[in-house]
Design an enzyme around this catalytic site. Structure first.
Site, short mmCIF file in Angstrom:
data_model
loop_
_atom_site.label_atom_id
_atom_site.label_comp_id
_atom_site.label_asym_id
_atom_site.label_seq_id
_atom_site.Cartn_x
_atom_site.Cartn_y
_atom_site.Cartn_z
N HIS A 19 0.84 -1.19 0.00
CA HIS A 19 0.00 0.00 0.00
C HIS A 19 0.88 1.24 0.00
CE1 HIS A 19 0.74 0.59 4.26
NE2 HIS A 19 0.16 -0.54 4.60
N HIS A 22 3.97 1.52 2.35
CA HIS A 22 5.18 0.82 1.88
C HIS A 22 5.79 1.58 0.71
CE1 HIS A 22 2.36 -2.64 3.10
NE2 HIS A 22 3.20 -2.51 4.10
N CYS A 127 1.28 -10.24 20.42
CA CYS A 127 0.35 -9.77 19.38
C CYS A 127 0.87 -10.29 18.04
CB CYS A 127 0.25 -8.25 19.37
SG CYS A 127 -0.70 -7.68 17.94
N CYS A 130 1.49 -7.53 15.36
CA CYS A 130 2.77 -6.82 15.51
C CYS A 130 3.93 -7.79 15.41
CB CYS A 130 2.90 -6.15 16.87
SG CYS A 130 1.74 -4.84 17.22
N CYS A 144 -4.27 -4.66 21.90
CA CYS A 144 -3.10 -4.07 21.24
C CYS A 144 -3.55 -2.75 20.62
CB CYS A 144 -2.58 -5.00 20.14
SG CYS A 144 -1.57 -4.13 18.92
N HIS A 147 -3.55 -3.05 16.63
CA HIS A 147 -4.43 -4.01 15.94
C HIS A 147 -5.79 -4.18 16.59
CE1 HIS A 147 -0.40 -4.93 14.40
NE2 HIS A 147 -1.06 -5.07 13.28
N LYS A 297 -6.54 5.24 10.64
CA LYS A 297 -5.41 4.36 10.37
C LYS A 297 -5.71 3.55 9.10
CE LYS A 297 -3.39 0.23 12.45
NZ LYS A 297 -2.28 -0.01 11.61
N LYS A 300 -6.52 -3.10 6.59
CA LYS A 300 -7.32 -4.00 5.76
C LYS A 300 -8.75 -4.03 6.27
CE LYS A 300 -4.64 -7.92 4.41
NZ LYS A 300 -4.36 -9.26 4.81
#
Ligand code: MSP
Length: 477
Positions: A19, A22, A127, A130, A144, A147, A297, A300
Site C-alpha cells: 500500500h 510501503h 500480538c 505486531c 493491542c 491491531h 489508520k 485492511k
C-alpha cells in the site's frame, strides 16, 4: 575512492498487499539512491519481503495455500508494485531465500558462541499482528493499540538476547550520532525509549513452525524480527561472501529507512545484536512518520488501504511519486486526503511544471524558429536542493524546485514575450528565452531522482536542434 552508500527499506510483511505506506518508504529510498548515483557515488539499494512467522503462516492458511506457495505469490505483488513505480533496486531479498537462511544460521551461531543469548522461560502477551510481545502498559483496554485485538498469552521456552549488556553502548552511539537517527525528533524519541525500560528480548520461538531453525537448538525457530533484521547483512554476503560484505556493509555508509512504527527494533535491538556479534553498525537511520487516510489508520479491516498501482493508473508513475513525496515533511505523520492528490496534480504538475514547459517550448518555436537563442547553461545547483535530499527533506527539496517553476511562470506573465516580439525587442526576448531554456534544463536535472521519466523527457525536449512544442507533460484531470 568515491563515496559508497548502502540504502535499505524495511522488508515488508507478505501477508499484506503493498500500500502507499510501503510505497512511500520505497520511493524515498529510490530517490536517495538515484540522487547519490547522479553525484557519482556507488550505491546499493536493497528492498525485499519478510516471509516467516505466525502472521504469514496464518494468512497462508486462510488462503488455503502452503506457506511457501503463499509467500511466493505475495512477494511477486511487491516486485510488481515496485516495477510499476519505477523503483530501481539492486537486490530484492526474501527471508525464505536459501542464502538468507544460511546467513541467519551463521549469525545466530555467533551470538550463541559469544554467549550473548541464554535460555529462559517466556511468559508474556504476544500480538501476532505486531509479531511482538507487548507489556501490560502498552495495552489499551486490554487490546493491542495498533491491531485492536487482545494479545495471546504465551508460555514457552525461548532463548533470550542479553540486551541489557549492550544498552549503554548503543545509547552512547546514538547520542554521539555514530548511529545518526534523523530527523532529530526521532532521535529524541529513541532516547526516550530508554526511560520506559528495555528488557532482554527473545530471539527464538518454540511454537512457531514457519521459520528458520536455531542452529544450536533445532526445536526452536528464529523469532521473525530477529530473522528479518538480518536481511540487511545477508543480502550483502554476511557469512557467504566476505568481499561483498566488506564492500557494502563495512566500507559503505549504511542508511536504513523506515517509519516510526519499527524504530525500537532498528535503533536499539539491531545495533545491540551487531555489537554482540562483533559486526559493524549502520551509520544512519532515517525515520518517517505514519500515514493515516482521511483521519483513520490505514488497515485492511477498515477497507481504506490505498493501492499504489491504482494511483499509477490514475496519475502515472512520476506524478504518483511526486504526490506521495511532496505532501509531508519526512519525519511527521500525515493525513492523506485523496482529493488533495487531484488538486495538487493539477496545480503543481499540469499547471505548474507542465505549463511552464509548454509555454517555453511554444515560444521558442514561434519567436525563435525553434532555436534556443543562446547557449544553455545547465550547471547551477538548485540552492539547497541537494542538502535537502541528503537530509531526506524531500518536501523541502521539491518546494525549492517548484518555487523556481513558479518564478519562471511569473516572469513570462510579467515580461509578456509575445509583446516583446511584436515590439521587435529582440535582445530582451532572446535573453528571456535562453534563461527559460537554461532553467528547464536545470529543473530537468533536479527532478530526475524524484521523477526519472519526466526529467529525461524534459532534457530530451530541449536538447534537440529544433525545438517543437509537444504533447503536454501532464494532462489536466
Ligand atoms: N516486516 C517488518 C519490517 C522488518 S525490517 C527488518 C514490518 N513490515 S511492514 O510490512 O509492516 O512494514 C512496515 C513499514 O512499512 C514501515 O516502517 C514503513 O516503512 C511502511 N509503512 C507501512 N504502513 C505505513 C503507513 N501507514 N505510513 C507510513 N509508512 C508505513 O514492519
Amino acid at each position: 575512492m568515491s563515496k559508497r552508500y548502502y540504502i535499505t527499506t524495511p522488508i515488508y510483511y507478505v501477508n499484506d498487499k503493498p500500500h502507499i505506506g510501503h510505497a512511500y518508504t520505497t520511493i524515498a529510498g529510490d530517490i536517495l539512491a538515484r540522487y547519490y548515483k547522479s553525484q557519482g557515488a556507488e550505491v546499493f539499494y536493497l528492498t525485499g519481503t519478510d516471509e516467516h512467522g505466525s502472521k504469514v503462516a496464518e494468512s497462508a492458511d486462510q488462503a488455503n495455500m502452503s506457506p511457501q506457495e503463499f509467500v511466493d505469490q505475495q512477494a511477486e505483488l511487491y516486485k510488481q508494485a515496485w516495477s510499476n513505480l519505477n523503483i530501481e533496486y539492486d537486490y530484492f531479498v526474501r527471508t525464505t531465500d536459501q542464502r538468507h537462511k544460511q546467513s541467519v544460521k551463521k549469525f545466530m551461531g555467533v551470538l550463541h558462541e559469544k554467549k550473548a543469548v541464554y535460555e529462559g522461560q517466556y511468559e508474556g502477551l504476544y500480538c501476532t499482528g505486531c509479531e511482538k510481545f507487548l507489556t501490560e502498559k502498552e495495552l489499551v483496554d486490554g487490546l493491542c493499540p495498533y491491531h485492536k485485538k487482545p494479545p495471546q498469552k504465551i508460555t514457552e521456552k525461548n532463548y533470550f538476547f542479553k540486551l541489557k549488556d549492550y544498552l549503554n553502548k548503543v545509547k552512547k552511539l546514538i547520542e554521539s550520532d555514530k548511529i545518526a537517527i534523523r530527523p532529530i525528533n526521532q532521535k529524541n524519541e529513541t532516547l526516550g525509549l530508554y526511560k520506559q525500560g528495555l528488557e532482554d528480548f527473545s530471539v527464538s520461538r518454540e511454537k512457531v513452525k514457519w521459520g528458520i531453525p536455531l542452529p544450536f537448538d533445532k526445536k526452536q525457530n528464529v523469532y521473525v524480527w530477529v530473522d528479518a533484521l538480518q536481511n540487511y547483512i545477508s543480502a550483502v554476503g554476511y557469512g557467504d561472501n566476505q568481499e561483498e560484505f566488506k564492500k557494502w556493509w563495512e566500507e559503505a555508509e549504511v542508511i536504513h529507512l523506515m517509519a516510526r512504527d519499527i524504530l525500537k527494533f532498528h535503533a536499539i535491538f539491531w545495533p545491540a545484536m551487531l555489537l554482540a556479534a562483533g559486526v559493524a553498525i549502520p551509520e544512519r537511520e532515517f525515520i518517517h512518520g505514519f500515514f493515516s487516510i482521511n483521519g483513520q489508520k490505514m488497515s485492511k479491516s477498515l477497507g481504506n488501504i490505498i493501492d499504489p498501482n491504482e494511483l499509477v493508473n490514475e496519475f502515472g508513475i512520476d506524478a504518483t511519486r511526486y504526490l506521495l513525496l511532496s505532501q509531508f515533511p519526512f519525519g511527521a505523520d500525515g493525513n492523506i486526503e485523496l482529493k488533495r492528490f487531484t488538486e495538487k496534480y493539477n496545480s503543481d504538475l499540469a499547471n505548474g511544471l507542465g505549463n511552464l514547459v509548454a509555454r517555453t517550448l511554444n515560444m521558442i518555436e514561434k519567436f525563435s524558429d525553434g532555436k534556443i537563442p543562446a547557449i544553455v547553461k545547465c550547471s547551477r545547483d538548485f540552492g539547497p536542493v541537494n542538502k535537502f535530499i541528503e537530509e531526506l527533506a524531500f518536501d523541502k527539496a521539491l518546494k525549492e524546485i517548484w518555487s523556481q517553476i513558479d518564478w519562471a511562470n511569473t516572469q513570462i506573465d510579467q515580461q509578456k514575450p509575445w509583446e516583446l516580439h511584436k515590439a521587435g525587442e529582440k535582445d530582451k526576448l532572446n535573453k528571456l528565452l535562453s534563461e527559460l531554456a537554461s532553467l528547464l534544463c536545470e529543473i530537468a536535472k533536479a527532478i530526475t531522482p524524484f521523477m526519472p521519466q519526466t526529467g529525461q523527457k524534459l532534457l530530451g525536449l530541449i536538447s534537440v536542434d529544433r525545438i517543437k512544442k509537444g504533447e503536454p507533460l501532464f494532462a489536466r484531470r
